[in-house]
Design a protein around this motif. Structure first.
Motif, mmCIF file in Angstrom:
data_model
loop_
_atom_site.group_PDB
_atom_site.id
_atom_site.type_symbol
_atom_site.label_atom_id
_atom_site.label_comp_id
_atom_site.label_asym_id
_atom_site.label_seq_id
_atom_site.Cartn_x
_atom_site.Cartn_y
_atom_site.Cartn_z
ATOM 1 N N THR A 1 18.207 1.849 -26.631
ATOM 2 C CA THR A 1 19.354 2.581 -26.081
ATOM 3 C C THR A 1 20.661 2.138 -26.736
ATOM 4 O OG1 THR A 1 19.821 0.923 -24.403
ATOM 5 C CG2 THR A 1 18.232 2.623 -23.802
ATOM 6 N N GLU A 2 21.686 2.930 -26.530
ATOM 7 C CA GLU A 2 23.039 2.561 -26.929
ATOM 8 C C GLU A 2 24.002 3.254 -25.967
ATOM 9 O OE1 GLU A 2 23.036 3.978 -30.983
ATOM 10 O OE2 GLU A 2 23.704 5.975 -30.371
ATOM 11 N N VAL A 3 25.277 2.904 -26.066
ATOM 12 C CA VAL A 3 26.245 3.508 -25.145
ATOM 13 C C VAL A 3 27.276 4.291 -25.932
ATOM 14 C CG1 VAL A 3 27.891 3.105 -23.290
ATOM 15 C CG2 VAL A 3 26.032 1.504 -23.665
ATOM 16 N N GLN A 4 27.443 5.531 -25.563
ATOM 17 C CA GLN A 4 28.522 6.335 -26.131
ATOM 18 C C GLN A 4 29.731 6.127 -25.219
ATOM 19 O OE1 GLN A 4 28.500 8.588 -28.953
ATOM 20 N NE2 GLN A 4 30.714 8.491 -28.529
ATOM 21 N N ALA A 5 30.747 5.442 -25.749
ATOM 22 C CA ALA A 5 31.885 5.087 -24.891
ATOM 23 C C ALA A 5 32.789 6.274 -24.631
ATOM 24 C CB ALA A 5 32.684 3.964 -25.534
ATOM 25 N N GLU A 6 33.196 6.407 -23.380
ATOM 26 C CA GLU A 6 34.210 7.392 -23.040
ATOM 27 C C GLU A 6 35.553 6.700 -22.832
ATOM 28 O OE1 GLU A 6 31.657 8.972 -20.050
ATOM 29 O OE2 GLU A 6 30.463 9.600 -21.779
ATOM 30 N N ARG A 7 35.466 5.385 -22.577
ATOM 31 C CA ARG A 7 36.670 4.593 -22.378
ATOM 32 C C ARG A 7 36.347 3.146 -22.715
ATOM 33 N NH1 ARG A 7 39.356 3.364 -16.765
ATOM 34 N NH2 ARG A 7 41.260 2.421 -17.550
ATOM 35 N N VAL A 8 37.221 2.506 -23.446
ATOM 36 C CA VAL A 8 37.054 1.075 -23.728
ATOM 37 C C VAL A 8 38.302 0.360 -23.234
ATOM 38 C CG1 VAL A 8 36.842 -0.687 -25.534
ATOM 39 C CG2 VAL A 8 35.571 1.469 -25.748
ATOM 40 N N ASN B 1 22.087 -7.805 -27.469
ATOM 41 C CA ASN B 1 23.332 -7.099 -27.183
ATOM 42 C C ASN B 1 23.018 -5.631 -26.960
ATOM 43 O OD1 ASN B 1 24.499 -9.522 -28.093
ATOM 44 N ND2 ASN B 1 24.467 -8.756 -30.211
ATOM 45 N N ILE B 2 24.032 -4.895 -26.526
ATOM 46 C CA ILE B 2 23.903 -3.442 -26.560
ATOM 47 C C ILE B 2 24.939 -2.911 -27.538
ATOM 48 C CG2 ILE B 2 25.463 -2.888 -24.631
ATOM 49 C CD1 ILE B 2 23.061 -0.771 -23.981
ATOM 50 N N GLN B 3 24.547 -1.876 -28.247
ATOM 51 C CA GLN B 3 25.469 -1.269 -29.201
ATOM 52 C C GLN B 3 26.310 -0.209 -28.500
ATOM 53 O OE1 GLN B 3 24.435 -0.503 -33.436
ATOM 54 N NE2 GLN B 3 24.251 1.590 -32.717
ATOM 55 N N VAL B 4 27.628 -0.338 -28.707
ATOM 56 C CA VAL B 4 28.551 0.625 -28.106
ATOM 57 C C VAL B 4 29.136 1.454 -29.245
ATOM 58 C CG1 VAL B 4 30.711 0.888 -26.817
ATOM 59 C CG2 VAL B 4 29.140 -1.015 -26.280
ATOM 60 N N ILE B 5 29.127 2.771 -29.083
ATOM 61 C CA ILE B 5 29.760 3.620 -30.085
ATOM 62 C C ILE B 5 31.117 4.064 -29.551
ATOM 63 C CG2 ILE B 5 29.646 5.833 -31.327
ATOM 64 C CD1 ILE B 5 26.434 4.380 -30.526
ATOM 65 N N ALA B 6 32.153 3.634 -30.273
ATOM 66 C CA ALA B 6 33.516 3.965 -29.852
ATOM 67 C C ALA B 6 34.087 4.959 -30.844
ATOM 68 C CB ALA B 6 34.369 2.699 -29.793
ATOM 69 N N ASP B 7 34.275 6.146 -30.350
ATOM 70 C CA ASP B 7 34.710 7.247 -31.190
ATOM 71 C C ASP B 7 36.183 7.146 -31.569
ATOM 72 O OD1 ASP B 7 32.999 9.850 -31.633
ATOM 73 O OD2 ASP B 7 35.155 10.378 -31.683
ATOM 74 N N GLY B 8 36.530 7.631 -32.772
ATOM 75 C CA GLY B 8 37.916 7.633 -33.230
ATOM 76 C C GLY B 8 38.862 8.423 -32.337
ATOM 77 N N GLU B 9 38.291 9.309 -31.530
ATOM 78 C CA GLU B 9 39.112 10.135 -30.628
ATOM 79 C C GLU B 9 39.611 9.362 -29.414
ATOM 80 O OE1 GLU B 9 39.221 13.810 -31.508
ATOM 81 O OE2 GLU B 9 38.727 12.513 -33.206
ATOM 82 N N LEU B 10 38.991 8.208 -29.143
ATOM 83 C CA LEU B 10 39.388 7.476 -27.931
ATOM 84 C C LEU B 10 40.871 7.140 -28.001
ATOM 85 C CD1 LEU B 10 36.317 5.113 -27.394
ATOM 86 C CD2 LEU B 10 36.948 7.124 -26.045
#
Ligand code: ATP
Ligand code: MN
Length: 463
Positions: free
Chosen positions: A89-96, A48-57
Protein backbone atom coordinates in the motif's frame (compact mmCIF):
# COMPACT_ATOMS: atom_id res chain seq x y z
CA UNK A 1 -10.83 10.96 9.59
CA UNK A 2 -9.56 7.78 11.20
CA UNK A 3 -6.06 7.73 12.68
CA UNK A 4 -4.10 4.67 11.63
CA UNK A 5 -0.63 3.51 12.54
CA UNK A 6 1.84 2.92 9.73
CA UNK A 7 1.68 -0.80 10.51
CA UNK A 8 -2.10 -0.76 9.99
CA UNK A 9 -1.88 1.39 6.88
CA UNK A 10 0.50 -1.13 5.33
CA UNK A 11 -2.15 -3.86 5.40
CA UNK A 12 -4.08 -4.45 2.19
CA UNK A 13 -7.32 -4.38 4.22
CA UNK A 14 -6.78 -0.65 4.65
CA UNK A 15 -6.91 0.09 0.93
CA UNK A 16 -9.57 2.64 0.08
CA UNK A 17 -9.69 4.18 3.56
CA UNK A 18 -9.45 7.89 4.24
CA UNK A 19 -6.94 8.20 7.07
CA UNK A 20 -4.60 10.34 9.11
CA UNK A 21 -1.05 9.14 9.71
CA UNK A 22 1.51 10.80 11.94
CA UNK A 23 5.20 10.17 12.33
CA UNK A 24 8.72 11.07 11.32
CA UNK A 25 10.03 11.28 7.79
CA UNK A 26 12.93 9.01 6.99
CA UNK A 27 13.56 10.33 3.45
CA UNK A 28 12.09 12.63 0.83
CA UNK A 29 12.53 12.00 -2.87
CA UNK A 30 11.27 14.34 -5.60
CA UNK A 31 10.01 13.10 -8.92
CA UNK A 32 10.66 15.00 -12.11
CA UNK A 33 6.93 14.77 -12.73
CA UNK A 34 6.39 17.40 -10.04
CA UNK A 35 5.50 15.43 -6.90
CA UNK A 36 7.41 13.96 -3.95
CA UNK A 37 7.68 10.67 -2.09
CA UNK A 38 7.97 10.74 1.69
CA UNK A 39 8.96 7.64 3.62
CA UNK A 40 7.06 7.84 6.88
CA UNK A 41 7.81 5.86 10.05
CA UNK A 42 5.93 6.00 13.35
CA UNK A 43 7.58 3.13 15.23
CA UNK A 44 4.62 0.78 14.85
CA UNK A 45 6.67 -1.36 12.51
CA UNK A 46 10.11 -1.62 11.03
CA UNK A 47 8.76 -0.74 7.61
CA UNK A 48 7.81 2.76 6.49
CA UNK A 49 4.85 3.76 4.42
CA UNK A 50 5.31 5.68 1.21
CA UNK A 51 3.41 8.94 1.00
CA UNK A 52 2.81 10.58 -2.36
CA UNK A 53 2.65 14.34 -2.02
CA UNK A 54 1.38 15.98 -5.13
CA UNK A 55 2.78 19.28 -6.47
CA UNK A 56 -0.75 20.69 -6.27
CA UNK A 57 -0.79 20.54 -2.48
CA UNK A 58 -1.16 23.98 -0.99
CA UNK A 59 2.13 23.92 0.96
CA UNK A 60 4.09 21.90 -1.62
CA UNK A 61 6.62 24.58 -2.56
CA UNK A 62 6.75 26.30 0.82
CA UNK A 63 7.06 23.28 3.13
CA UNK A 64 6.89 19.81 1.57
CA UNK A 65 9.82 20.41 -0.75
CA UNK A 66 11.94 21.35 2.27
CA UNK A 67 11.11 18.30 4.37
CA UNK A 68 14.24 16.46 5.47
CA UNK A 69 15.02 13.31 7.46
CA UNK A 70 13.70 13.64 11.01
CA UNK A 71 10.89 16.09 10.30
CA UNK A 72 7.60 15.22 11.99
CA UNK A 73 4.48 15.32 9.86
CA UNK A 74 0.83 14.49 9.75
CA UNK A 75 -0.63 13.15 6.53
CA UNK A 76 -4.29 13.05 5.61
CA UNK A 77 -5.06 11.03 2.56
CA UNK A 78 -6.30 7.85 0.94
CA UNK A 79 -4.63 4.47 1.16
CA UNK A 80 -4.31 2.78 -2.18
CA UNK A 81 -2.61 -0.21 -3.69
CA UNK A 82 1.03 0.50 -4.38
CA UNK A 83 2.42 -0.17 -7.84
CA UNK A 84 5.93 -0.23 -6.33
CA UNK A 85 7.53 -3.44 -5.14
CA UNK A 86 8.22 -4.25 -1.50
CA UNK A 87 5.00 -2.69 -0.25
CA UNK A 88 1.33 -3.47 -0.68
CA UNK A 89 0.00 0.00 0.00
CA UNK A 90 0.86 3.68 -0.16
CA UNK A 91 -0.86 6.92 0.78
CA UNK A 92 -1.99 9.57 -1.64
CA UNK A 93 -1.78 12.70 0.49
CA UNK A 94 -4.55 15.24 0.42
CA UNK A 95 -2.91 17.30 3.14
CA UNK A 96 0.54 17.28 4.71
CA UNK A 97 1.00 19.06 8.01
CA UNK A 98 4.56 19.83 8.99
CA UNK A 99 4.76 19.67 12.79
CA UNK A 100 8.47 20.02 13.39
CA UNK A 101 11.45 20.62 11.17
CA UNK A 102 14.84 18.93 11.66
CA UNK A 103 17.77 20.94 10.45
CA UNK A 104 19.64 18.74 7.99
CA UNK A 105 23.00 20.26 8.96
CA UNK A 106 22.74 19.41 12.63
CA UNK A 107 20.32 16.44 12.84
CA UNK A 108 22.63 13.62 13.91
CA UNK A 109 20.73 10.76 12.27
CA UNK A 110 21.64 10.94 8.65
CA UNK A 111 20.93 8.23 6.15
CA UNK A 112 24.29 6.49 6.46
CA UNK A 113 24.74 3.68 8.93
CA UNK A 114 25.93 4.81 12.35
CA UNK A 115 27.98 2.72 14.75
CA UNK A 116 26.29 1.51 17.93
CA UNK A 117 28.99 3.32 19.91
CA UNK A 118 28.02 6.60 18.27
CA UNK A 119 24.33 5.93 18.77
CA UNK A 120 24.92 5.47 22.52
CA UNK A 121 26.02 9.10 22.64
CA UNK A 122 22.62 10.11 21.22
CA UNK A 123 20.48 7.71 23.24
CA UNK A 124 17.61 10.21 23.03
CA UNK A 125 17.46 9.89 19.23
CA UNK A 126 18.49 6.29 18.65
CA UNK A 127 14.92 4.99 19.13
CA UNK A 128 14.30 6.53 15.69
CA UNK A 129 16.67 4.10 14.00
CA UNK A 130 15.61 0.74 12.58
CA UNK A 131 17.71 -1.25 15.01
CA UNK A 132 16.56 0.48 18.18
CA UNK A 133 12.95 0.53 17.08
CA UNK A 134 13.18 -3.22 16.54
CA UNK A 135 14.90 -3.76 19.90
CA UNK A 136 12.16 -1.76 21.66
CA UNK A 137 9.41 -3.80 20.01
CA UNK A 138 11.07 -7.13 20.77
CA UNK A 139 11.74 -6.07 24.36
CA UNK A 140 8.08 -5.14 24.72
CA UNK A 141 7.04 -8.49 23.27
CA UNK A 142 9.28 -10.33 25.75
CA UNK A 143 7.79 -8.42 28.70
CA UNK A 144 4.30 -9.19 27.50
CA UNK A 145 5.14 -12.91 27.20
CA UNK A 146 6.66 -12.95 30.67
CA UNK A 147 3.48 -11.64 32.24
CA UNK A 148 1.26 -13.85 30.12
CA UNK A 149 3.25 -16.96 30.92
CA UNK A 150 3.04 -16.42 34.66
CA UNK A 151 -0.55 -15.22 34.68
CA UNK A 152 -1.65 -18.25 32.66
CA UNK A 153 0.20 -20.55 35.05
CA UNK A 154 -1.32 -19.30 38.28
CA UNK A 155 1.45 -17.00 39.50
CA UNK A 156 0.76 -13.77 41.37
CA UNK A 157 2.66 -10.67 40.33
CA UNK A 158 4.06 -9.02 43.43
CA UNK A 159 6.19 -5.92 43.88
CA UNK A 160 9.28 -6.20 45.99
CA UNK A 161 11.00 -3.08 47.32
CA UNK A 162 13.65 -1.19 45.43
CA UNK A 163 15.25 0.09 48.65
CA UNK A 164 16.46 -2.57 51.02
CA UNK A 165 18.69 -3.09 54.03
CA UNK A 166 19.81 -6.61 53.11
CA UNK A 167 22.35 -7.77 50.56
CA UNK A 168 20.71 -10.77 48.95
CA UNK A 169 23.71 -11.95 46.99
CA UNK A 170 26.13 -11.25 49.84
CA UNK A 171 28.49 -9.90 47.21
CA UNK A 172 28.64 -6.35 48.57
CA UNK A 173 28.03 -4.84 45.14
CA UNK A 174 25.35 -2.43 46.25
CA UNK A 175 24.57 1.23 45.71
CA UNK A 176 24.01 2.95 49.01
CA UNK A 177 20.95 5.16 49.49
CA UNK A 178 21.36 8.00 51.95
CA UNK A 179 20.12 11.44 52.82
CA UNK A 180 23.14 12.17 55.04
CA UNK A 181 25.35 15.08 54.07
CA UNK A 182 28.27 13.33 52.45
CA UNK A 183 30.52 16.31 53.10
CA UNK A 184 30.05 16.12 56.84
CA UNK A 185 28.11 13.07 57.92
CA UNK A 186 27.24 12.69 61.61
CA UNK A 187 29.71 10.43 63.43
CA UNK A 188 29.51 8.09 66.37
CA UNK A 189 32.67 6.50 67.72
CA UNK A 190 34.62 7.67 64.71
CA UNK A 191 32.29 6.06 62.17
CA UNK A 192 29.39 7.43 60.15
CA UNK A 193 26.30 7.30 62.33
CA UNK A 194 23.69 5.66 60.16
CA UNK A 195 21.22 5.75 63.03
CA UNK A 196 20.73 9.34 61.90
CA UNK A 197 20.18 8.36 58.26
CA UNK A 198 16.71 8.33 56.66
CA UNK A 199 16.03 4.66 57.42
CA UNK A 200 18.00 4.62 60.72
CA UNK A 201 20.43 2.16 59.17
CA UNK A 202 22.53 1.73 56.06
CA UNK A 203 20.26 1.02 53.11
CA UNK A 204 20.79 0.20 49.48
CA UNK A 205 19.21 -0.26 46.08
CA UNK A 206 18.18 -3.87 45.74
CA UNK A 207 20.30 -6.46 43.89
CA UNK A 208 17.40 -8.93 43.85
CA UNK A 209 13.82 -9.18 45.08
CA UNK A 210 14.23 -12.83 45.96
CA UNK A 211 14.26 -12.69 49.74
CA UNK A 212 11.06 -10.68 49.83
CA UNK A 213 9.50 -12.80 47.08
CA UNK A 214 10.14 -15.87 49.24
CA UNK A 215 7.89 -14.43 51.94
CA UNK A 216 5.00 -14.23 49.49
CA UNK A 217 5.71 -17.66 47.97
CA UNK A 218 5.58 -19.05 51.50
CA UNK A 219 2.03 -17.78 51.81
CA UNK A 220 0.57 -17.67 48.33
CA UNK A 221 2.35 -20.49 46.52
CA UNK A 222 3.57 -19.25 43.16
CA UNK A 223 4.63 -15.64 42.73
CA UNK A 224 6.90 -13.53 40.59
CA UNK A 225 8.46 -10.14 40.76
CA UNK A 226 9.66 -8.18 37.75
CA UNK A 227 11.46 -4.95 38.33
CA UNK A 228 14.66 -2.94 38.21
CA UNK A 229 17.74 -4.29 39.94
CA UNK A 230 20.98 -2.51 40.72
CA UNK A 231 24.51 -3.82 40.95
CA UNK A 232 27.55 -1.67 41.60
CA UNK A 233 29.85 -4.29 40.11
CA UNK A 234 32.57 -2.49 38.27
CA UNK A 235 32.34 -4.81 35.31
CA UNK A 236 32.78 -3.12 31.99
CA UNK A 237 31.61 -6.12 30.00
CA UNK A 238 29.17 -6.53 27.15
CA UNK A 239 26.83 -8.47 29.48
CA UNK A 240 26.66 -6.33 32.63
CA UNK A 241 24.66 -3.23 33.46
CA UNK A 242 24.57 -1.35 36.76
CA UNK A 243 20.78 -1.12 36.39
CA UNK A 244 18.88 -3.96 34.76
CA UNK A 245 15.48 -5.61 34.90
CA UNK A 246 15.06 -8.97 36.52
CA UNK A 247 12.18 -11.43 36.52
CA UNK A 248 12.13 -13.57 39.63
CA UNK A 249 9.58 -16.35 40.06
CA UNK A 250 9.49 -18.04 43.45
CA UNK A 251 7.48 -21.19 44.10
CA UNK A 252 6.50 -23.01 47.27
CA UNK A 253 6.62 -26.81 47.06
CA UNK A 254 9.05 -26.73 44.12
CA UNK A 255 12.29 -28.66 44.18
CA UNK A 256 15.24 -28.13 41.89
CA UNK A 257 13.94 -30.31 39.05
CA UNK A 258 10.61 -28.47 39.08
CA UNK A 259 12.54 -25.23 38.96
CA UNK A 260 14.55 -26.41 35.93
CA UNK A 261 11.40 -27.55 34.16
CA UNK A 262 9.80 -24.18 34.74
CA UNK A 263 12.86 -22.25 33.53
CA UNK A 264 13.00 -24.30 30.34
CA UNK A 265 9.28 -23.93 29.60
CA UNK A 266 9.46 -20.23 30.37
CA UNK A 267 12.35 -19.51 28.00
CA UNK A 268 10.82 -21.57 25.21
CA UNK A 269 7.55 -19.70 25.57
CA UNK A 270 9.33 -16.34 25.29
CA UNK A 271 11.25 -17.42 22.17
CA UNK A 272 8.15 -18.89 20.56
CA UNK A 273 6.15 -15.73 21.14
CA UNK A 274 8.86 -13.47 19.71
CA UNK A 275 9.15 -15.64 16.60
CA UNK A 276 5.39 -15.56 16.12
CA UNK A 277 4.71 -11.93 17.05
CA UNK A 278 7.75 -10.04 15.75
CA UNK A 279 8.54 -11.75 12.44
CA UNK A 280 9.55 -8.57 10.65
CA UNK A 281 11.89 -7.37 13.41
CA UNK A 282 13.38 -10.85 13.78
CA UNK A 283 14.02 -11.03 10.02
CA UNK A 284 15.91 -7.79 10.38
CA UNK A 285 18.08 -9.05 13.24
CA UNK A 286 18.74 -12.24 11.36
CA UNK A 287 19.80 -10.32 8.28
CA UNK A 288 21.76 -7.46 9.83
CA UNK A 289 22.90 -8.45 13.29
CA UNK A 290 23.30 -12.20 13.66
CA UNK A 291 22.70 -14.59 10.78
CA UNK A 292 22.04 -17.52 13.09
CA UNK A 293 19.47 -16.09 15.44
CA UNK A 294 16.26 -17.35 13.80
CA UNK A 295 17.64 -20.83 13.38
CA UNK A 296 19.00 -20.89 16.92
CA UNK A 297 15.73 -19.79 18.49
CA UNK A 298 13.64 -22.22 16.49
CA UNK A 299 16.11 -25.00 17.35
CA UNK A 300 15.79 -24.22 21.04
CA UNK A 301 12.00 -24.19 20.96
CA UNK A 302 12.05 -27.63 19.32
CA UNK A 303 14.62 -29.39 21.51
CA UNK A 304 15.46 -30.21 25.10
CA UNK A 305 17.97 -28.29 27.16
CA UNK A 306 21.00 -30.24 28.35
CA UNK A 307 21.12 -30.79 32.12
CA UNK A 308 24.48 -31.40 33.67
CA UNK A 309 25.98 -31.19 37.13
CA UNK A 310 28.76 -28.73 37.77
CA UNK A 311 31.02 -31.70 38.54
CA UNK A 312 30.32 -33.30 35.16
CA UNK A 313 30.84 -29.96 33.45
CA UNK A 314 34.24 -29.53 35.08
CA UNK A 315 35.24 -33.01 33.90
CA UNK A 316 34.16 -32.14 30.35
CA UNK A 317 36.09 -28.89 30.43
CA UNK A 318 39.21 -30.58 31.81
CA UNK A 319 39.03 -33.19 29.08
CA UNK A 320 38.30 -30.66 26.33
CA UNK A 321 41.90 -29.99 25.38
CA UNK A 322 41.07 -26.28 25.13
CA UNK A 323 43.55 -23.79 26.49
CA UNK A 324 41.40 -21.56 28.65
CA UNK A 325 42.65 -18.26 30.02
CA UNK A 326 41.33 -19.30 33.44
CA UNK A 327 42.22 -22.92 34.15
CA UNK A 328 39.39 -25.11 35.36
CA UNK A 329 39.33 -27.35 38.36
CA UNK A 330 36.64 -28.46 40.76
CA UNK A 331 35.67 -25.57 43.01
CA UNK A 332 36.31 -22.62 40.69
CA UNK A 333 33.55 -20.35 39.48
CA UNK A 334 33.08 -20.96 35.76
CA UNK A 335 34.08 -18.09 33.49
CA UNK A 336 32.37 -16.92 30.33
CA UNK A 337 34.91 -18.82 28.21
CA UNK A 338 33.96 -22.09 29.94
CA UNK A 339 30.25 -21.44 29.60
CA UNK A 340 30.74 -20.65 25.93
CA UNK A 341 32.70 -23.82 25.33
CA UNK A 342 29.84 -25.87 26.75
CA UNK A 343 27.00 -24.08 24.97
CA UNK A 344 28.67 -23.19 21.67
CA UNK A 345 31.17 -25.96 21.04
CA UNK A 346 30.31 -29.01 23.02
CA UNK A 347 26.51 -29.12 23.14
CA UNK A 348 25.50 -26.31 20.80
CA UNK A 349 22.36 -25.63 22.78
CA UNK A 350 21.25 -24.26 26.15
CA UNK A 351 22.71 -26.06 29.14
CA UNK A 352 21.39 -26.10 32.68
CA UNK A 353 24.25 -26.62 35.10
CA UNK A 354 23.32 -27.60 38.64
CA UNK A 355 24.73 -28.69 42.00
CA UNK A 356 27.50 -26.11 42.31
CA UNK A 357 30.17 -26.04 45.05
CA UNK A 358 28.78 -24.45 48.20
CA UNK A 359 31.78 -22.14 48.45
CA UNK A 360 30.93 -20.19 45.30
CA UNK A 361 27.18 -19.76 45.81
CA UNK A 362 25.08 -17.62 48.19
CA UNK A 363 23.95 -18.74 51.64
CA UNK A 364 20.30 -19.37 50.78
CA UNK A 365 20.87 -22.27 48.37
CA UNK A 366 19.93 -25.69 49.70
CA UNK A 367 22.84 -27.81 50.85
CA UNK A 368 23.05 -31.25 49.26
CA UNK A 369 23.66 -34.42 51.28
CA UNK A 370 27.24 -34.54 50.03
CA UNK A 371 27.72 -31.29 51.99
CA UNK A 372 30.02 -30.08 49.22
CA UNK A 373 27.45 -28.82 46.76
CA UNK A 374 24.25 -26.78 46.80
CA UNK A 375 21.08 -27.07 44.75
CA UNK A 376 21.96 -24.22 42.44
CA UNK A 377 21.16 -24.05 38.74
CA UNK A 378 22.40 -21.70 36.06
CA UNK A 379 20.89 -21.70 32.58
CA UNK A 380 23.59 -20.99 30.00
CA UNK A 381 23.00 -20.08 26.38
CA UNK A 382 25.37 -19.67 23.43
CA UNK A 383 27.08 -16.26 23.14
CA UNK A 384 25.44 -14.62 26.14
CA UNK A 385 26.40 -17.25 28.74
CA UNK A 386 24.39 -17.14 31.96
CA UNK A 387 20.85 -16.01 31.35
CA UNK A 388 19.19 -17.46 34.48
CA UNK A 389 20.55 -18.10 37.95
CA UNK A 390 18.42 -19.96 40.48
CA UNK A 391 18.23 -22.57 43.17
CA UNK A 392 16.19 -24.61 45.54
CA UNK A 393 16.23 -22.59 48.78
CA UNK A 394 17.50 -23.87 52.10
CA UNK A 395 14.35 -24.49 54.13
CA UNK A 396 16.05 -26.01 57.21
CA UNK A 397 16.64 -23.40 59.91
CA UNK A 398 19.75 -24.95 61.43
CA UNK A 399 21.46 -25.51 58.09
CA UNK A 400 20.61 -21.99 56.93
CA UNK A 401 22.03 -20.48 60.14
CA UNK A 402 25.17 -22.52 59.71
CA UNK A 403 25.56 -21.37 56.10
CA UNK A 404 25.08 -17.74 57.10
CA UNK A 405 27.73 -17.98 59.78
CA UNK A 406 30.05 -19.58 57.23
CA UNK A 407 29.63 -16.51 55.02
CA UNK A 408 30.00 -14.05 57.91
CA UNK A 409 26.40 -12.88 57.73
CA UNK A 410 24.71 -11.68 60.91
CA UNK A 411 21.63 -13.83 61.51
CA UNK A 412 19.78 -11.02 63.35
CA UNK A 413 19.83 -8.91 60.20
CA UNK A 414 17.83 -11.64 58.45
CA UNK A 415 15.44 -12.40 61.31
CA UNK A 416 12.34 -12.17 59.14
CA UNK A 417 13.89 -14.40 56.45
CA UNK A 418 14.73 -16.97 59.11
CA UNK A 419 11.16 -16.78 60.44
CA UNK A 420 10.01 -18.37 57.20
CA UNK A 421 12.00 -21.43 58.34
CA UNK A 422 10.70 -21.18 61.89
CA UNK A 423 7.02 -21.15 61.01
CA UNK A 424 5.57 -23.52 58.44
CA UNK A 425 8.76 -23.96 56.43
CA UNK A 426 8.35 -25.62 53.04
CA UNK A 427 10.62 -26.74 50.24
CA UNK A 428 10.71 -23.94 47.71
CA UNK A 429 12.70 -22.74 44.74
CA UNK A 430 13.03 -19.90 42.29
CA UNK A 431 15.25 -18.18 39.80
CA UNK A 432 16.20 -14.84 38.32
CA UNK A 433 16.19 -14.08 34.62
CA UNK A 434 17.95 -10.96 33.40
CA UNK A 435 15.60 -9.30 30.92
CA UNK A 436 18.40 -7.64 28.97
CA UNK A 437 20.32 -10.90 28.63
CA UNK A 438 17.26 -12.49 27.04
CA UNK A 439 16.72 -9.60 24.67
CA UNK A 440 20.42 -9.73 23.83
CA UNK A 441 20.23 -13.41 23.10
CA UNK A 442 17.10 -13.13 20.97
CA UNK A 443 18.25 -10.18 18.89
CA UNK A 444 21.91 -11.15 18.63
CA UNK A 445 22.92 -7.64 19.72
CA UNK A 446 26.53 -7.90 20.83
CA UNK A 447 26.39 -5.35 23.65
CA UNK A 448 23.88 -5.30 26.47
CA UNK A 449 23.98 -1.47 26.41
CA UNK A 450 22.07 -1.62 23.15
CA UNK A 451 19.07 -3.57 24.43
CA UNK A 452 18.01 -1.21 27.25
CA UNK A 453 16.72 2.28 26.49
CA UNK A 454 19.16 4.14 28.73
CA UNK A 455 22.10 2.01 29.85
CA UNK A 456 23.69 2.62 33.24
CA UNK A 457 27.29 1.48 33.42
CA UNK A 458 30.38 2.75 35.26
CA UNK A 459 30.77 6.40 34.24
CA UNK A 460 27.54 6.54 32.24
CA UNK A 461 24.32 8.02 33.54
CA UNK A 462 23.57 10.70 30.97
CA UNK A 463 19.97 10.89 29.69
P1 ATP B 1 27.06 -13.04 36.18
O1 ATP B 1 27.88 -14.17 36.68
O2 ATP B 1 26.82 -13.06 34.71
O3 ATP B 1 27.53 -11.71 36.69
P2 ATP B 1 25.31 -13.46 38.38
O4 ATP B 1 25.72 -14.81 38.79
O5 ATP B 1 25.80 -12.31 39.13
O6 ATP B 1 25.62 -13.25 36.81
P3 ATP B 1 22.62 -13.73 39.39
O7 ATP B 1 22.96 -13.04 40.65
O8 ATP B 1 22.35 -15.17 39.40
O9 ATP B 1 23.72 -13.41 38.28
O10 ATP B 1 21.39 -12.93 38.71
C1 ATP B 1 20.38 -13.58 37.95
C2 ATP B 1 20.39 -13.12 36.50
O11 ATP B 1 20.41 -11.71 36.39
C3 ATP B 1 21.61 -13.56 35.72
O12 ATP B 1 21.47 -14.86 35.26
C4 ATP B 1 21.62 -12.56 34.57
O13 ATP B 1 20.69 -12.94 33.59
C5 ATP B 1 21.14 -11.31 35.22
N1 ATP B 1 22.22 -10.41 35.62
C6 ATP B 1 23.04 -10.50 36.69
N2 ATP B 1 23.88 -9.48 36.79
C7 ATP B 1 23.59 -8.67 35.74
C8 ATP B 1 24.10 -7.41 35.29
N3 ATP B 1 25.05 -6.77 35.96
N4 ATP B 1 23.56 -6.87 34.16
C9 ATP B 1 22.56 -7.51 33.51
N5 ATP B 1 22.03 -8.68 33.88
C10 ATP B 1 22.53 -9.27 34.98
MN1 MN C 1 27.29 -10.83 38.58
Amino acid sequence: MQKLSVAQARQTESIGQQVTLQGWVRTRRDSKAGFSFLELNDGSSMANIQVIADGELENYETEIKHITAGCSVGVEGTIRESPGKGQATEVQAERVILYGTADAESYPLQKKRHSFEFLRTIAHLRPRTNTFGAVARVRNCVCNSIHQFFQENGFLYIHTPVITASDCEGAGEMFQVTTLDLNGPPKAEGKVDFAQDFFDRPSYLTVSGQLEAETFACALGKVYTFGPTFRAENSNTSRHLAEFWMVEPEMAFFELTDNMDLAEQFLKRIFKDVLARCPEDMEFFNLRIDKTTLETLQGIVDSEFVRLTYTEAVKLLEASGESFEFPVNWGVDLQAEHERYLTEKHFQKPVILYDYPRTIKPFYMRLNDDEKTVRAMDVLVPKVGEIIGGSQREERLDVLEMRMAEQDLVAEDYWWYLDLRRYGSVPHAGFGLGLERVVQFITGMANIRDVIPFPRTPGNAEF
